[in-house]
Enzyme design. Sequence first.
Site, mmCIF file in Angstrom:
data_model
loop_
_atom_site.group_PDB
_atom_site.id
_atom_site.type_symbol
_atom_site.label_atom_id
_atom_site.label_comp_id
_atom_site.label_asym_id
_atom_site.label_seq_id
_atom_site.Cartn_x
_atom_site.Cartn_y
_atom_site.Cartn_z
ATOM 1 N N SER A 128 0.826 -1.211 0.000
ATOM 2 C CA SER A 128 0.000 0.000 0.000
ATOM 3 C C SER A 128 0.851 1.248 0.000
ATOM 4 C CB SER A 128 -0.941 0.021 1.205
ATOM 5 O OG SER A 128 -1.696 1.217 1.183
ATOM 6 N N LYS A 183 -4.664 -6.774 2.959
ATOM 7 C CA LYS A 183 -4.543 -5.618 2.058
ATOM 8 C C LYS A 183 -5.913 -5.277 1.446
ATOM 9 C CE LYS A 183 -3.040 -2.368 -0.659
ATOM 10 N NZ LYS A 183 -3.317 -2.437 -2.043
ATOM 11 N N HIS A 186 -7.888 -3.510 4.020
ATOM 12 C CA HIS A 186 -7.300 -2.159 4.113
ATOM 13 C C HIS A 186 -7.945 -1.248 3.066
ATOM 14 C CE1 HIS A 186 -4.593 0.814 2.321
ATOM 15 N NE2 HIS A 186 -4.055 0.985 3.513
ATOM 16 N N ASN A 187 -8.034 -1.738 1.835
ATOM 17 C CA ASN A 187 -8.623 -0.927 0.767
ATOM 18 C C ASN A 187 -10.104 -0.679 1.020
ATOM 19 O OD1 ASN A 187 -6.076 -1.338 -0.304
ATOM 20 N ND2 ASN A 187 -6.827 -1.553 -2.392
ATOM 21 N N GLU A 190 -10.407 1.981 3.431
ATOM 22 C CA GLU A 190 -10.065 3.228 2.722
ATOM 23 C C GLU A 190 -11.309 3.792 2.011
ATOM 24 O OE1 GLU A 190 -6.501 2.695 0.249
ATOM 25 O OE2 GLU A 190 -7.566 3.695 -1.372
HETATM 26 P P1 NDP Z 1 0.070 -2.206 -14.175
HETATM 27 O O1 NDP Z 1 -0.965 -2.845 -13.344
HETATM 28 O O2 NDP Z 1 -0.324 -1.102 -15.098
HETATM 29 O O3 NDP Z 1 0.805 -3.362 -15.024
HETATM 30 C C1 NDP Z 1 1.802 -3.075 -15.983
HETATM 31 C C2 NDP Z 1 2.971 -4.046 -15.861
HETATM 32 O O4 NDP Z 1 2.522 -5.393 -16.007
HETATM 33 C C3 NDP Z 1 4.004 -3.812 -16.943
HETATM 34 O O5 NDP Z 1 5.275 -4.028 -16.406
HETATM 35 C C4 NDP Z 1 3.631 -4.874 -17.967
HETATM 36 O O6 NDP Z 1 4.679 -5.224 -18.811
HETATM 37 C C5 NDP Z 1 3.286 -6.005 -17.047
HETATM 38 N N1 NDP Z 1 2.492 -7.047 -17.683
HETATM 39 C C6 NDP Z 1 1.214 -6.975 -18.100
HETATM 40 N N2 NDP Z 1 0.829 -8.143 -18.643
HETATM 41 C C7 NDP Z 1 1.898 -8.970 -18.590
HETATM 42 C C8 NDP Z 1 2.118 -10.306 -18.965
HETATM 43 N N3 NDP Z 1 1.144 -11.040 -19.534
HETATM 44 N N4 NDP Z 1 3.345 -10.850 -18.766
HETATM 45 C C9 NDP Z 1 4.315 -10.126 -18.201
HETATM 46 N N5 NDP Z 1 4.167 -8.852 -17.793
HETATM 47 C C10 NDP Z 1 2.968 -8.277 -17.984
HETATM 48 O O7 NDP Z 1 1.294 -1.683 -13.267
HETATM 49 P P2 NDP Z 1 1.301 -0.922 -11.867
HETATM 50 O O8 NDP Z 1 2.740 -0.638 -11.644
HETATM 51 O O9 NDP Z 1 0.325 0.192 -11.796
HETATM 52 O O10 NDP Z 1 0.812 -2.026 -10.822
HETATM 53 C C11 NDP Z 1 1.486 -3.268 -10.645
HETATM 54 C C12 NDP Z 1 0.716 -4.100 -9.638
HETATM 55 O O11 NDP Z 1 0.705 -3.427 -8.386
HETATM 56 C C13 NDP Z 1 -0.755 -4.335 -10.008
HETATM 57 O O12 NDP Z 1 -1.125 -5.632 -9.605
HETATM 58 C C14 NDP Z 1 -1.492 -3.328 -9.165
HETATM 59 O O13 NDP Z 1 -2.804 -3.738 -8.877
HETATM 60 C C15 NDP Z 1 -0.631 -3.299 -7.925
HETATM 61 N N6 NDP Z 1 -0.711 -2.093 -7.127
HETATM 62 C C16 NDP Z 1 -0.811 -0.871 -7.711
HETATM 63 C C17 NDP Z 1 -0.882 0.270 -6.944
HETATM 64 C C18 NDP Z 1 -0.946 1.598 -7.606
HETATM 65 O O14 NDP Z 1 -1.113 2.596 -6.891
HETATM 66 N N7 NDP Z 1 -0.792 1.673 -8.919
HETATM 67 C C19 NDP Z 1 -0.855 0.222 -5.481
HETATM 68 C C20 NDP Z 1 -0.675 -1.088 -4.960
HETATM 69 C C21 NDP Z 1 -0.630 -2.193 -5.766
HETATM 70 P P3 NDP Z 1 4.839 -4.516 -20.266
HETATM 71 O O15 NDP Z 1 5.686 -3.304 -20.017
HETATM 72 O O16 NDP Z 1 5.540 -5.533 -21.087
HETATM 73 O O17 NDP Z 1 3.469 -4.189 -20.775
#
Ligand code: NDP
Length: 483
Positions: A128, A183, A186-187, A190
């Site tokens: 988080s 988690k 937590h959300n 929130e």
């Molecule tokens: P995204 O959820 O937007 O995911 C993008 C990433 O996933 C890129 O690195 C992409 O690679 C990769 N990806 C997607 N599909 C595949 C696949 N089939 N195989 C391999 N890699 C893949 O990224 P975020 O950074 O926003 O979030 C990451 C995780 O963290 C998510 O699960 C999200 O729910 C969680 N999270 C997010 C928060 C936030 O505030 N954003 C807070 C807490 C948790 P490529 O570059 O090749 O497309």
Amino acid sequence: RKANVGVVGLAAMGASLARNLAHHGNRVAVYNRTYQRTETFMKEHGDEGVLIPSQTVKEFVESLSVPRTAIIMVKAGAPTDQVINELAEYMEQGDIIVDGGNAYFEDTIRREKAMAERGIHFVGMGVSGGEEGALNGPSMMPGGSDWSWETLKPILESIAAKAPDGTPCVAHIGPNGAGHFVKMVHNGIEYADMQLIAESYDLMRRGLGMDPQQIGDVFAAWNKTELDSYLVEITAEVLRKRDEKTGKPIVDMIVDHAGMKGTGTWTVQTALSLAVPVTGIAEAVFARGLSDQTALREQAQKENFKAPEAALHMDGAEAETFIELIREALYASKIVAYAQGFNEIAQAGQKYGWDIDMAQVARIWRAGCIIRAKFLNRISDAFESGSADISLLFAPYFKEALENCEEAWRKVIATATMHGIPTPVFSSSLAYFDGLRSKRLPAALIQGQRDLFGAHTYQRVDEPGAFHTLWAEPDQKEIKISD
Ligand code: NDP
């Protein structure tokens, strides 16, 4: 030398986490499906510490020291399964895969089981604090085996947010899906917290006719009270911000539709299946849902329903007093929302066999995460002392707070109702509290109805056993079904 930890997925969250790890002396292997993202990352941040890029999963796994520890930060759902399988192909018994995405805890349970069969430790970890938290110190909720926690502890403690007393905001929550479950709740909390703040704002805006700047000042003042929290702090910031284009308050230029990505909904769905009332969280999810029902809302405008005037016509000292009542109503409702969330964690703990330390959960939420708040100290104290074992509401500190706020709570909801200003989370929280403290509930009538139409039987207040009234017979005699 090899990397002691690796990160897969270099979008917003993964990139920030990898940098945070590197800033704290870890040797970090990095990999992203699309290599260009890795190149950009290395160009921008490669000099911030020891960062070891790989073009393939095989190369990435080979760049890790044993036991290999890889943290996945990719899109939740199928992509996570895909990445796990790719990693597992090259990993060996005793290696650790951490999923830091927002996975559904049942998926985590399934994945942990599948990996355990191959001798790989799978850790579902809630993270988080958003991108900023991931970079400067998130609150982290890992599940998984005790063994994997031994390896992960120093790594995660190095990057976690630190509470005001210096404790790192990370703790081993429990086996398999426990971390992702906590988690998720937590959300959910929130969502309730944000909706309560929004209801308070609405009462000041429509009820008291205050402008966003003035209301921002109220929230800034509230942030020096028991309500001291990140969400109250950022509320003041949003309300004080003016739109660059028009000079109007930005809040007036933002379309009134609140989005959501699913964790609030999961919290409520899971609570429903566990039969734990989380009314505050549920109403908060539904309030976002209503905000997004465009056609319904447009038609309601056209209907031009007869309704009371929202304005309360208060000013000066009277308005000041009412603002304080709103603050107390917010505090009481917030206590209920947290109590309900912790009840859900406790109930799930029983069902899934997790031994979750609630005081510790409250402690690791004190910094780094979105619901960080001063009153989490009180919550952890309450659980620590054992006085919150059944519900937070019975811990002396919170019981007294509820009693002190009770009159304000009722007045605010009554006033809001009479003036047509919706307060779903204020109202449902009070209804829960009133239901909880009622000696007798109208559930007796419901059970009677159930017995009439479905022969569902009932228990008597004066005799053990299950009873049924022969409702359809002329004499409507009662019979005893079982002892
Ligand atoms: P995204 O959820 O937007 O995911 C993008 C990433 O996933 C890129 O690195 C992409 O690679 C990769 N990806 C997607 N599909 C595949 C696949 N089939 N195989 C391999 N890699 C893949 O990224 P975020 O950074 O926003 O979030 C990451 C995780 O963290 C998510 O699960 C999200 O729910 C969680 N999270 C997010 C928060 C936030 O505030 N954003 C807070 C807490 C948790 P490529 O570059 O090749 O497309």
